[in-house]
Design a protein around this motif. Structure first.
Motif, PDB file in Angstrom:
ATOM      1  N   ALA A  21      -9.267 -62.682   9.996  1.00  7.76           N
ATOM      2  CA  ALA A  21      -9.497 -61.303  10.445  1.00  7.76           C
ATOM      3  C   ALA A  21     -10.070 -61.298  11.849  1.00  7.76           C
ATOM      4  N   ASP A  22     -10.980 -62.224  12.138  1.00  8.98           N
ATOM      5  CA  ASP A  22     -11.554 -62.325  13.484  1.00  8.98           C
ATOM      6  C   ASP A  22     -10.483 -62.658  14.519  1.00  8.98           C
ATOM      7  N   LYS A  23      -9.554 -63.518  14.159  1.00  8.87           N
ATOM      8  CA  LYS A  23      -8.459 -63.870  15.079  1.00  8.87           C
ATOM      9  C   LYS A  23      -7.603 -62.647  15.407  1.00  8.87           C
ATOM     10  N   MET A  24      -7.479 -61.747  14.433  1.00  5.15           N
ATOM     11  CA  MET A  24      -6.609 -60.587  14.610  1.00  5.15           C
ATOM     12  C   MET A  24      -7.177 -59.556  15.577  1.00  5.15           C
ATOM     13  N   THR A  25      -8.452 -59.664  15.931  1.00  9.91           N
ATOM     14  CA  THR A  25      -9.058 -58.682  16.838  1.00  9.91           C
ATOM     15  C   THR A  25      -8.449 -58.732  18.228  1.00  9.91           C
ATOM     16  N   ARG A  26      -7.758 -59.803  18.553  1.00 10.66           N
ATOM     17  CA  ARG A  26      -7.135 -59.893  19.885  1.00 10.66           C
ATOM     18  C   ARG A  26      -5.919 -58.980  20.017  1.00 10.66           C
ATOM     19  N   TYR A  27      -5.398 -58.480  18.898  1.00 13.23           N
ATOM     20  CA  TYR A  27      -4.248 -57.583  18.916  1.00 13.23           C
ATOM     21  C   TYR A  27      -4.718 -56.138  18.797  1.00 13.23           C
ATOM     22  N   LYS A  28      -4.071 -55.270  19.550  1.00 11.87           N
ATOM     23  CA  LYS A  28      -4.413 -53.848  19.507  1.00 11.87           C
ATOM     24  C   LYS A  28      -3.719 -53.192  18.320  1.00 11.87           C
ATOM     25  N   THR A  29      -4.356 -52.183  17.745  1.00 15.62           N
ATOM     26  CA  THR A  29      -3.760 -51.439  16.644  1.00 15.62           C
ATOM     27  C   THR A  29      -2.462 -50.800  17.133  1.00 15.62           C
ATOM     28  N   GLY A  30      -1.414 -50.962  16.351  1.00 18.24           N
ATOM     29  CA  GLY A  30      -0.112 -50.413  16.704  1.00 18.24           C
ATOM     30  C   GLY A  30       0.720 -51.333  17.579  1.00 18.24           C
ATOM     31  N   GLU A  31       0.147 -52.437  18.041  1.00 22.25           N
ATOM     32  CA  GLU A  31       0.871 -53.385  18.886  1.00 22.25           C
ATOM     33  C   GLU A  31       1.891 -54.149  18.037  1.00 22.25           C
ATOM     34  N   ALA A  32       3.119 -54.282  18.531  1.00 23.82           N
ATOM     35  CA  ALA A  32       4.176 -54.985  17.808  1.00 23.82           C
ATOM     36  C   ALA A  32       4.077 -56.485  18.080  1.00 23.82           C
ATOM     37  N   CYS A  33       4.312 -57.271  17.040  1.00 24.38           N
ATOM     38  CA  CYS A  33       4.341 -58.722  17.197  1.00 24.38           C
ATOM     39  C   CYS A  33       5.332 -59.283  16.177  1.00 24.38           C
ATOM     40  N   GLU A  34       5.792 -60.471  16.409  1.00 26.36           N
ATOM     41  CA  GLU A  34       6.745 -61.119  15.512  1.00 26.36           C
ATOM     42  C   GLU A  34       5.977 -62.011  14.541  1.00 26.36           C
ATOM     43  N   VAL A  35       6.364 -61.942  13.271  1.00 26.55           N
ATOM     44  CA  VAL A  35       5.701 -62.736  12.246  1.00 26.55           C
ATOM     45  C   VAL A  35       6.770 -63.508  11.479  1.00 26.55           C
ATOM     46  N   GLU A  36       6.568 -64.799  11.305  1.00 26.78           N
ATOM     47  CA  GLU A  36       7.468 -65.623  10.493  1.00 26.78           C
ATOM     48  C   GLU A  36       6.793 -65.839   9.145  1.00 26.78           C
ATOM     49  N   ILE A  37       7.486 -65.490   8.080  1.00 25.83           N
ATOM     50  CA  ILE A  37       6.928 -65.621   6.745  1.00 25.83           C
ATOM     51  C   ILE A  37       7.355 -66.966   6.152  1.00 25.83           C
ATOM     52  N   LYS A  38       6.387 -67.733   5.681  1.00 28.25           N
ATOM     53  CA  LYS A  38       6.654 -69.011   5.037  1.00 28.25           C
ATOM     54  C   LYS A  38       5.730 -69.101   3.834  1.00 28.25           C
ATOM     55  N   LEU A  39       6.326 -69.179   2.650  1.00 26.02           N
ATOM     56  CA  LEU A  39       5.525 -69.267   1.435  1.00 26.02           C
ATOM     57  C   LEU A  39       4.980 -70.675   1.267  1.00 26.02           C
ATOM     58  N   TRP A  40       3.744 -70.774   0.796  1.00 19.69           N
ATOM     59  CA  TRP A  40       3.146 -72.059   0.495  1.00 19.69           C
ATOM     60  C   TRP A  40       3.535 -72.465  -0.906  1.00 19.69           C
ATOM     61  N   ARG A  41       3.649 -73.743  -1.090  1.00 22.34           N
ATOM     62  CA  ARG A  41       3.864 -74.230  -2.442  1.00 22.34           C
ATOM     63  C   ARG A  41       2.600 -74.036  -3.251  1.00 22.34           C
ATOM     64  N   ASN A  42       2.748 -73.989  -4.547  1.00 19.58           N
ATOM     65  CA  ASN A  42       1.642 -73.804  -5.462  1.00 19.58           C
ATOM     66  C   ASN A  42       0.685 -75.003  -5.374  1.00 19.58           C
ATOM     67  N   PRO A  43      -0.506 -74.829  -4.817  1.00 17.32           N
ATOM     68  CA  PRO A  43      -1.421 -75.971  -4.653  1.00 17.32           C
ATOM     69  C   PRO A  43      -1.913 -76.529  -5.986  1.00 17.32           C
ATOM     70  N   HIS A  44      -2.035 -75.686  -7.015  1.00 15.63           N
ATOM     71  CA  HIS A  44      -2.469 -76.171  -8.330  1.00 15.63           C
ATOM     72  C   HIS A  44      -1.420 -77.109  -8.926  1.00 15.63           C
ATOM     73  N   PHE A  45      -0.150 -76.747  -8.757  1.00 14.41           N
ATOM     74  CA  PHE A  45       0.928 -77.584  -9.264  1.00 14.41           C
ATOM     75  C   PHE A  45       0.981 -78.899  -8.484  1.00 14.41           C
ATOM     76  N   HIS A  46       0.766 -78.833  -7.174  1.00 13.70           N
ATOM     77  CA  HIS A  46       0.759 -80.031  -6.337  1.00 13.70           C
ATOM     78  C   HIS A  46      -0.332 -80.997  -6.819  1.00 13.70           C
ATOM     79  N   ARG A  47      -1.525 -80.460  -7.126  1.00 12.77           N
ATOM     80  CA  ARG A  47      -2.610 -81.301  -7.642  1.00 12.77           C
ATOM     81  C   ARG A  47      -2.233 -81.896  -9.002  1.00 12.77           C
ATOM     82  N   LYS A  48      -1.531 -81.129  -9.818  1.00 16.08           N
ATOM     83  CA  LYS A  48      -1.104 -81.624 -11.128  1.00 16.08           C
ATOM     84  C   LYS A  48      -0.161 -82.817 -10.962  1.00 16.08           C
ATOM     85  N   VAL A  49       0.752 -82.722 -10.009  1.00 17.56           N
ATOM     86  CA  VAL A  49       1.685 -83.821  -9.759  1.00 17.56           C
ATOM     87  C   VAL A  49       0.918 -85.073  -9.353  1.00 17.56           C
ATOM     88  N   PHE A  50      -0.057 -84.916  -8.469  1.00 18.62           N
ATOM     89  CA  PHE A  50      -0.806 -86.096  -8.023  1.00 18.62           C
ATOM     90  C   PHE A  50      -1.759 -86.595  -9.102  1.00 18.62           C
TER      91      PHE A  50
END
Length: 149
Positions: A21-50
Motif C-alpha cells: 500500500a505504501d508503494k502505491m502512494t507514488r501513483y495518483k488516484t485515477g492515473e492509468a497504469c498497466e498491470v500484468e496478472i500472474k497467479l501464484w502457485r498454492n504455497p501450502h501444496f508446494h510445502r506438502k510436495v517438499f
C-alpha cells in the motif's frame, strides 16, 4: 516495478500488505497504469510436495546409491532430482562428447502452473511407490505414506 495485490469481492484489487500500500502512494488516484496478472502457485501444496520429498528421503538410504560421502543437503538435492526424473519430468540434452544428459525439470514456482504441478505430485507418488516403497511392509511407514495422498 512489481506490486502484489489480492482480489476482493466485485473484482477490486487491493494491495497485499501495508508495504505494498505504501508503494502505491507514488501513483495518483485515477492515473492509468498497466498491470500484468500472474497467479501464484498454492504455497501450502508446494510445502506438502517438499514434505513428501523429505519423508521419502528419510526412508531412502544414501549408501545404496553411492552418495554416502556427500553432505545431507547435497544428498537430498540429488534424491529429489532423481525422484523427479523417475516420475517422468526431465529434459535430455546431448553433450559435446555425444553423451546424453538427463536433468530433472525445475519445480520452481515460476516454471510450472499449479495444475501441472499437481500432475507432477501424482507422478512423484507413483514413482515413490514403485521405486522406494514397493517392498515396504512396515504398517507405520505405509500409514505415513498414505497421509500424503
Amino acid at each position: 516495478m512489481k506490486h502484489f495485490f489480492i482480489k476482493q469481492a466485485g473484482g477490486v484489487l487491493v494491495p497485499a500488505s501495508d508495504a505494498e500500500a505504501d508503494k502505491m502512494t507514488r501513483y495518483k488516484t485515477g492515473e492509468a497504469c498497466e498491470v500484468e496478472i500472474k497467479l501464484w502457485r498454492n504455497p501450502h501444496f508446494h510445502r506438502k510436495v517438499f514434505a513428501f520429498f523429505g519423508f521419502c528421503f528419510q526412508h531412502w538410504s544414501a549408501d545404496k546409491a553411492g552418495l554416502e560421502h556427500m553432505n545431507e543437503s547435497a544428498q537430498f538435492d540429488r534424491f529429489r532430482k532423481d525422484l523427479t526424473i523417475l516420475a517422468g519430468y526431465y529434459e535430455q540434452t546431448v553433450r559435446l562428447n555425444g553423451d546424453i544428459r538427463t536433468e530433472a525439470q525445475s519445480l520452481a514456482y515460476g516454471n510450472m502452473e499449479q495444475d501441472e504441478f499437481e500432475r507432477v505430485y501424482s507422478a512423484l507418488i507413483n514413482a515413490a511407490l514403485k521405486h522406494l516403497f514397493g517392498k515396504t511392509t512396515d504398517q507405520n511407514i505405509i500409514n505415513q505414506l498414505y497421509a500424503f495422498f
